[in-house]
Write a protein that holds these residues in place. Sequence first.
Motif, short mmCIF file in Angstrom:
data_model
loop_
_atom_site.label_atom_id
_atom_site.label_comp_id
_atom_site.label_asym_id
_atom_site.label_seq_id
_atom_site.Cartn_x
_atom_site.Cartn_y
_atom_site.Cartn_z
N ARG A 1 0.83 -1.21 0.00
CA ARG A 1 0.00 0.00 0.00
C ARG A 1 0.86 1.25 0.00
O ARG A 1 0.60 2.20 -0.73
CB ARG A 1 -0.94 -0.01 1.22
CG ARG A 1 -2.06 -1.02 1.16
CD ARG A 1 -3.16 -0.68 2.14
NE ARG A 1 -2.65 -0.46 3.50
CZ ARG A 1 -2.49 -1.43 4.39
NH1 ARG A 1 -2.81 -2.68 4.07
NH2 ARG A 1 -2.03 -1.15 5.60
N GLU A 2 1.89 1.21 0.87
CA GLU A 2 2.79 2.37 0.95
C GLU A 2 3.54 2.59 -0.36
O GLU A 2 3.73 3.72 -0.81
CB GLU A 2 3.78 2.19 2.10
CG GLU A 2 3.19 2.31 3.47
CD GLU A 2 2.61 3.70 3.71
OE1 GLU A 2 3.33 4.69 3.49
OE2 GLU A 2 1.43 3.79 4.10
N PHE A 3 3.95 1.48 -0.99
CA PHE A 3 4.68 1.58 -2.26
C PHE A 3 3.80 2.21 -3.34
O PHE A 3 4.23 3.11 -4.06
CB PHE A 3 5.14 0.19 -2.70
CG PHE A 3 5.82 0.18 -4.04
CD1 PHE A 3 7.12 0.65 -4.19
CD2 PHE A 3 5.13 -0.26 -5.18
CE1 PHE A 3 7.74 0.66 -5.42
CE2 PHE A 3 5.74 -0.26 -6.41
CZ PHE A 3 7.04 0.19 -6.54
N ILE A 4 2.54 1.71 -3.42
CA ILE A 4 1.63 2.27 -4.42
C ILE A 4 1.35 3.74 -4.15
O ILE A 4 1.35 4.57 -5.04
CB ILE A 4 0.31 1.45 -4.45
CG1 ILE A 4 0.59 0.03 -4.95
CG2 ILE A 4 -0.73 2.14 -5.32
CD1 ILE A 4 -0.59 -0.90 -4.81
N LYS A 5 1.12 4.04 -2.84
CA LYS A 5 0.84 5.43 -2.46
C LYS A 5 2.05 6.33 -2.78
O LYS A 5 1.91 7.41 -3.35
CB LYS A 5 0.49 5.51 -0.98
CG LYS A 5 0.10 6.91 -0.53
CD LYS A 5 -0.52 6.88 0.86
CE LYS A 5 0.54 6.50 1.88
NZ LYS A 5 0.01 6.58 3.26
#
Length: 519
Positions: free
Chosen positions: A201-205
């Motif tokens: 999630r953090e990577f996509i964000k």
Amino acid sequence: MLNSENKNSSVDQIIQKVKEEAKNRAPLNTNIEFEEYKETPTFSTLEEKESNLYKVAKTIGKFLKKFGLGSFVNFIKLNLNLKKYTYVYNLEDLTKFNDEEFIDNTYNITLNRQADDEGRAYYLEKLRNGSLSKSQIIAFLHFSKEGKEQNINISGVKTQYILSKIYKIPFLGSFVKVIYYVVTLPKLVNKLNHTENYMNREFIKNKEQYSQLEDILETKVDEVVFQNLEKNFYKENESLNKIIKEKIDKKEFEFYLESVNYGTKQIELSKQNLETLVEEAKNRLPSEVFNKEEVISIVNEQNHNFDSLYVSFENQFRGENKDIKNKLKVYLPYISNFSLDINILDVGCGRGEWLELLSENGYKNIKGIDLNQLMISFCKDSNYNVECIDVITYLKSLNDETLSIVTGFHIIEHLPFEVLMTLFSETLRVLKKGGMIIFETPNPRNILVGSSDFYLDPTHIKPIHPATLKFLAKQTGFNNVKSLILDNEKLSDFDELPFNDLNDYINIGRDLVVIGYKA
């Protein structure tokens, strides 16, 4: 206990907790009543428990105050530093941090101070090489002598401490460690899945934020660059236009003055010639009449009407003196085998660039001829041996084999065919054995020269093809004749150049040279 929604709190929150905790541990002012000491930390995320010891102390304090022992109560309160609440941290509050941040926060919470350099380096190495887990580091610091003095409660740390001690027991420690890993494996898998999802999630964000930031930065940079370029363009353009205008005005003015000077010089020469003729007429008439040569001389004076015009034309379109000299240096190696005292004739010497170059290189017996009185006048001003005379007339006045080299740069294209052939034959006659000719002319094989630039000079008659020029020189009697192409200060044999497509006709050198020798 920390709420689940606050599990992602930054390190600043932990540091703030430490500061508040330190504030609560500060010595009390003796003027503060015992029962009024009930400060609580501002973190709503900590679990607060009123300690039994505090309850007993508060009861005793109230009892003693009734007997006038308030000062003694304050003394006890100051030295024992009793607190109303005990604060309990969860192990996960610290293990969610990583690397140096984890070490610093653990020291702040467990030891209530900043990590010293030696301690930080030691535990950081253990953490990075995997010999100690985060929970074990927290346990060792918490149950150290200094850690015990801080009276900090951390939920779950005692179990980790006991396990760490058991792990050190031979055989039993390894067995317990395996059992513990098996028991906690589901929880570990859960945690890994949670971490993986969180990281994804953090990577996509972060990727989206990076993309947006990149677009913004690119737009901003493009705007700034464009604005700077636009600003600099108009500024440079204005400055350049000003410089160009000044140079054009200056160049035009210089050319105008130059033309005026040439015209003035030509008028002065014509005036001198006319005065000489008039004086001669006064002396002879009526007793004498002009002979044929003198009448021809008077008639030929009109041939110099455009001398100043042609000098101005050459200055504008042929190039400056230094440029022509640099270009002519390519011929010096071809005459280097001759001695410096040979006789050299330059046909159509013009402004004297070749005469000057020969003189600078030590050649002594140099002569130039030209039909332009003004150019001859300039050459005489530079002390060159020159004469204003027709080339055929001059050559016919010479004895056989009197010259070693005859040159002519951009002269033969001004001659009719019959005169050109006479020039070749007379040159061959007056040359010594082994003597040579060098004649340079525009190269019509260059499509731009042959179709356009050749006709820029109104006194040009016709261009001569390289193969034709070589043929005419050989037919006259010259040996080892070559047609060479001058390009970028280099001479190339025309017969060896390719002509496979249109580019070959465009890129070929713009000047043609014929070189031949007398056997």
